[in-house]
Design a protein around this motif. Structure first.
Motif, PDB file in Angstrom:
ATOM      1  N   GLY A 105       0.815  -1.216   0.000  1.00  0.00           N
ATOM      2  CA  GLY A 105       0.000   0.000   0.000  1.00  0.00           C
ATOM      3  C   GLY A 105       0.845   1.261   0.000  1.00  0.00           C
ATOM      4  N   ILE A 106       1.894   1.263   0.791  1.00  0.00           N
ATOM      5  CA  ILE A 106       2.793   2.423   0.823  1.00  0.00           C
ATOM      6  C   ILE A 106       3.552   2.526  -0.499  1.00  0.00           C
ATOM      7  CG2 ILE A 106       4.834   3.436   1.944  1.00  0.00           C
ATOM      8  CD1 ILE A 106       2.276   3.704   3.637  1.00  0.00           C
ATOM      9  N   GLN A 107       4.104   1.402  -0.982  1.00  0.00           N
ATOM     10  CA  GLN A 107       4.887   1.441  -2.218  1.00  0.00           C
ATOM     11  C   GLN A 107       4.041   1.859  -3.415  1.00  0.00           C
ATOM     12  OE1 GLN A 107       7.273  -2.075  -2.902  1.00  0.00           O
ATOM     13  NE2 GLN A 107       8.647  -1.544  -1.228  1.00  0.00           N
ATOM     14  N   GLU A 108       2.835   1.363  -3.489  1.00  0.00           N
ATOM     15  CA  GLU A 108       1.983   1.706  -4.630  1.00  0.00           C
ATOM     16  C   GLU A 108       1.639   3.198  -4.648  1.00  0.00           C
ATOM     17  OE1 GLU A 108      -2.141   0.415  -6.888  1.00  0.00           O
ATOM     18  OE2 GLU A 108      -1.741  -0.430  -4.910  1.00  0.00           O
ATOM     19  N   ASN A 109       1.545   3.809  -3.486  1.00  0.00           N
ATOM     20  CA  ASN A 109       1.117   5.202  -3.400  1.00  0.00           C
ATOM     21  C   ASN A 109       2.258   6.194  -3.152  1.00  0.00           C
ATOM     22  OD1 ASN A 109      -1.888   5.021  -3.639  1.00  0.00           O
ATOM     23  ND2 ASN A 109      -1.493   3.504  -2.057  1.00  0.00           N
ATOM     24  N   TYR A 116      10.797   3.784  -3.859  1.00  0.00           N
ATOM     25  CA  TYR A 116      10.353   2.759  -2.916  1.00  0.00           C
ATOM     26  C   TYR A 116       9.203   1.995  -3.553  1.00  0.00           C
ATOM     27  CZ  TYR A 116       9.086   0.525   1.515  1.00  0.00           C
ATOM     28  OH  TYR A 116       8.810  -0.403   2.505  1.00  0.00           O
ATOM     29  N   LYS A 117       9.520   1.250  -4.598  1.00  0.00           N
ATOM     30  CA  LYS A 117       8.503   0.511  -5.326  1.00  0.00           C
ATOM     31  C   LYS A 117       8.979  -0.891  -5.707  1.00  0.00           C
ATOM     32  CE  LYS A 117       6.018   4.409  -7.188  1.00  0.00           C
ATOM     33  NZ  LYS A 117       4.706   4.154  -6.649  1.00  0.00           N
ATOM     34  N   SER A 118      10.118  -1.311  -5.204  1.00  0.00           N
ATOM     35  CA  SER A 118      10.755  -2.530  -5.692  1.00  0.00           C
ATOM     36  C   SER A 118      10.118  -3.838  -5.230  1.00  0.00           C
ATOM     37  CB  SER A 118      12.240  -2.525  -5.327  1.00  0.00           C
ATOM     38  OG  SER A 118      12.390  -2.495  -3.923  1.00  0.00           O
ATOM     39  N   ASN A 119       9.219  -3.802  -4.279  1.00  0.00           N
ATOM     40  CA  ASN A 119       8.645  -5.049  -3.760  1.00  0.00           C
ATOM     41  C   ASN A 119       7.174  -5.249  -4.123  1.00  0.00           C
ATOM     42  OD1 ASN A 119      10.568  -3.816  -1.378  1.00  0.00           O
ATOM     43  ND2 ASN A 119      10.993  -5.955  -1.865  1.00  0.00           N
ATOM     44  N   ILE A 120       6.649  -4.419  -4.984  1.00  0.00           N
ATOM     45  CA  ILE A 120       5.227  -4.505  -5.315  1.00  0.00           C
ATOM     46  C   ILE A 120       4.876  -5.873  -5.899  1.00  0.00           C
ATOM     47  CG2 ILE A 120       3.394  -3.606  -6.818  1.00  0.00           C
ATOM     48  CD1 ILE A 120       4.574  -0.802  -6.342  1.00  0.00           C
ATOM     49  N   LYS A 124       2.579  -8.562  -3.998  1.00  0.00           N
ATOM     50  CA  LYS A 124       1.319  -8.891  -4.664  1.00  0.00           C
ATOM     51  C   LYS A 124       1.163 -10.405  -4.775  1.00  0.00           C
ATOM     52  CE  LYS A 124       0.812  -8.442  -9.139  1.00  0.00           C
ATOM     53  NZ  LYS A 124       0.497  -8.026 -10.516  1.00  0.00           N
ATOM     54  N   LEU A 125       2.199 -11.094  -5.223  1.00  0.00           N
ATOM     55  CA  LEU A 125       2.146 -12.554  -5.341  1.00  0.00           C
ATOM     56  C   LEU A 125       1.953 -13.215  -3.981  1.00  0.00           C
ATOM     57  CD1 LEU A 125       4.952 -13.107  -8.007  1.00  0.00           C
ATOM     58  CD2 LEU A 125       2.469 -13.286  -8.341  1.00  0.00           C
ATOM     59  N   PHE A 126       2.644 -12.712  -2.973  1.00  0.00           N
ATOM     60  CA  PHE A 126       2.521 -13.257  -1.628  1.00  0.00           C
ATOM     61  C   PHE A 126       1.095 -13.084  -1.108  1.00  0.00           C
ATOM     62  CE2 PHE A 126       2.655 -13.082   2.969  1.00  0.00           C
ATOM     63  CZ  PHE A 126       3.452 -14.166   3.293  1.00  0.00           C
ATOM     64  N   ILE A 127       0.551 -11.903  -1.286  1.00  0.00           N
ATOM     65  CA  ILE A 127      -0.808 -11.603  -0.803  1.00  0.00           C
ATOM     66  C   ILE A 127      -1.842 -12.472  -1.513  1.00  0.00           C
ATOM     67  CG2 ILE A 127      -2.605  -9.821  -0.800  1.00  0.00           C
ATOM     68  CD1 ILE A 127      -0.263  -7.813  -0.176  1.00  0.00           C
ATOM     69  N   LEU A 128      -1.718 -12.601  -2.825  1.00  0.00           N
ATOM     70  CA  LEU A 128      -2.669 -13.431  -3.571  1.00  0.00           C
ATOM     71  C   LEU A 128      -2.593 -14.893  -3.122  1.00  0.00           C
ATOM     72  CD1 LEU A 128      -2.300 -11.899  -7.127  1.00  0.00           C
ATOM     73  CD2 LEU A 128      -4.313 -11.770  -5.637  1.00  0.00           C
ATOM     74  N   SER A 150      -6.974  -1.330  -6.028  1.00  0.00           N
ATOM     75  CA  SER A 150      -5.567  -1.144  -6.355  1.00  0.00           C
ATOM     76  C   SER A 150      -5.283  -1.243  -7.853  1.00  0.00           C
ATOM     77  CB  SER A 150      -4.735  -2.207  -5.624  1.00  0.00           C
ATOM     78  OG  SER A 150      -3.405  -2.197  -6.073  1.00  0.00           O
ATOM     79  N   LYS A 151      -4.373  -0.421  -8.327  1.00  0.00           N
ATOM     80  CA  LYS A 151      -3.928  -0.483  -9.719  1.00  0.00           C
ATOM     81  C   LYS A 151      -2.832  -1.529  -9.904  1.00  0.00           C
ATOM     82  CE  LYS A 151      -5.198   4.218 -10.761  1.00  0.00           C
ATOM     83  NZ  LYS A 151      -4.843   5.561 -10.414  1.00  0.00           N
ATOM     84  N   ALA A 152      -2.251  -2.012  -8.804  1.00  0.00           N
ATOM     85  CA  ALA A 152      -1.185  -3.012  -8.876  1.00  0.00           C
ATOM     86  C   ALA A 152      -1.727  -4.398  -9.236  1.00  0.00           C
ATOM     87  CB  ALA A 152      -0.435  -3.085  -7.552  1.00  0.00           C
ATOM     88  N   PHE A 153      -3.022  -4.625  -8.995  1.00  0.00           N
ATOM     89  CA  PHE A 153      -3.630  -5.921  -9.250  1.00  0.00           C
ATOM     90  C   PHE A 153      -4.438  -5.866 -10.543  1.00  0.00           C
ATOM     91  CE2 PHE A 153      -2.750  -5.816  -4.770  1.00  0.00           C
ATOM     92  CZ  PHE A 153      -2.376  -7.116  -4.454  1.00  0.00           C
ATOM     93  N   SER A 154      -4.277  -6.895 -11.377  1.00  0.00           N
ATOM     94  CA  SER A 154      -5.019  -6.972 -12.636  1.00  0.00           C
ATOM     95  C   SER A 154      -6.472  -7.357 -12.361  1.00  0.00           C
ATOM     96  CB  SER A 154      -4.378  -8.024 -13.544  1.00  0.00           C
ATOM     97  OG  SER A 154      -4.602  -9.327 -13.009  1.00  0.00           O
TER      98      SER A 154
END
Length: 164
Positions: A105-109, A116-120, A124-128, A150-154
Motif C-alpha cells: 500500500g505504501i509502495q503503490e502510493n 520505494y517501489k521494488s517489492n510490489i 502482490k504474489l505473496f498476498i494473492l 488497487s492499480k497493482a492488481f489486474s
C-alpha cells in the motif's frame, strides 16, 4: 520507583493497543491528515520489539505523516523512518501477510522519485497466495477492499479474491 511507574504505564499502553482498532484507523487515515496524526499518537508507544503488524502500522503511520510536513528535509526523514519500521516488520515476520499488505500500500502510493517501489510484484504474489487463508476476517476484508481498488492488481487477480 519512578522507573517502575513509567515501565508499568508503558506496558499497559502497549497492551491496550487493539490491532483491530489500528486496522480501521489505518484504513481511515489514508487521505485524512487529522486521522494520520491520531494514528501516530495511538502507535507512539509501539517499539521495534512489538509484534510485526504493529511495527508495520507504526511505520506506515510515520510514512503517511511525512506527506503533510512542510519541509522536504522533514518529509524525507519521516518517510525513511517509516519505511525502516515497515522493512523491520517484514524481516521480523517474513511469512506474515499484514506487513506485506502495508508495504504494498505504501509502495503503490509513493511517488516514483522516492524509489520505494521494488517489492510490489513480490508482495502482490505473496498476498494473492495467502489471501484465502487470512485470519482474522477484518484483516481479510481490509486486504480484499484494497486489492479491488488497487492499480497493482489486474482484473484477473481481483476476480480471484471474489471467488468464494
Amino acid at each position: 520507583m519512578k522507573f517502575l511507574i513509567v515501565f508499568i504505564s508503558l506496558f499497559f499502553t502497549i497492551l491496550s493497543v487493539d490491532l483491530d482498532v489500528i486496522r480501521i484507523a489505518y484504513r481511515e487515515a489514508a487521505h485524512d491528515k487529522t486521522k494520520v496524526m491520531a494514528l501516530n499518537k495511538q502507535l507512539s508507544a509501539i517499539t521495534k520489539a512489538n509484534n510485526a503488524a504493529l511495527i508495520a502500522y507504526k511505520g506506515a503511520a510515520i510514512a503517511l505523516k511525512a506527506k503533510y510536513e512542510k519541509s522536504i528535509k522533514e518529509k524525507k526523514r519521516l518517510f525513511i523512518e517509516g519505511v525502516t519500521y515497515i522493512e523491520l516488520a517484514i524481516d521480523k515476520s517474513p511469512n506474515a501477510i499484514e506487513p506485506r499488505f502495508i508495504r504494498i500500500g505504501i509502495q503503490e502510493n509513493t511517488p516514483k522519485l522516492l524509489k520505494y517501489k521494488s517489492n510490489i510484484k513480490e508482495d502482490k504474489l505473496f498476498i494473492l497466495k495467502e489471501y484465502k487463508t487470512t485470519k482474522p476476517e477484518i484483516l481479510k476484508n481490509h486486504i480484499g477492499e484494497y486489492i479491488l481498488q488497487s492499480k497493482a492488481f489486474s482484473e484477473e487477480e481481483k476476480a480471484v479474491i471474489l471467488i468464494p
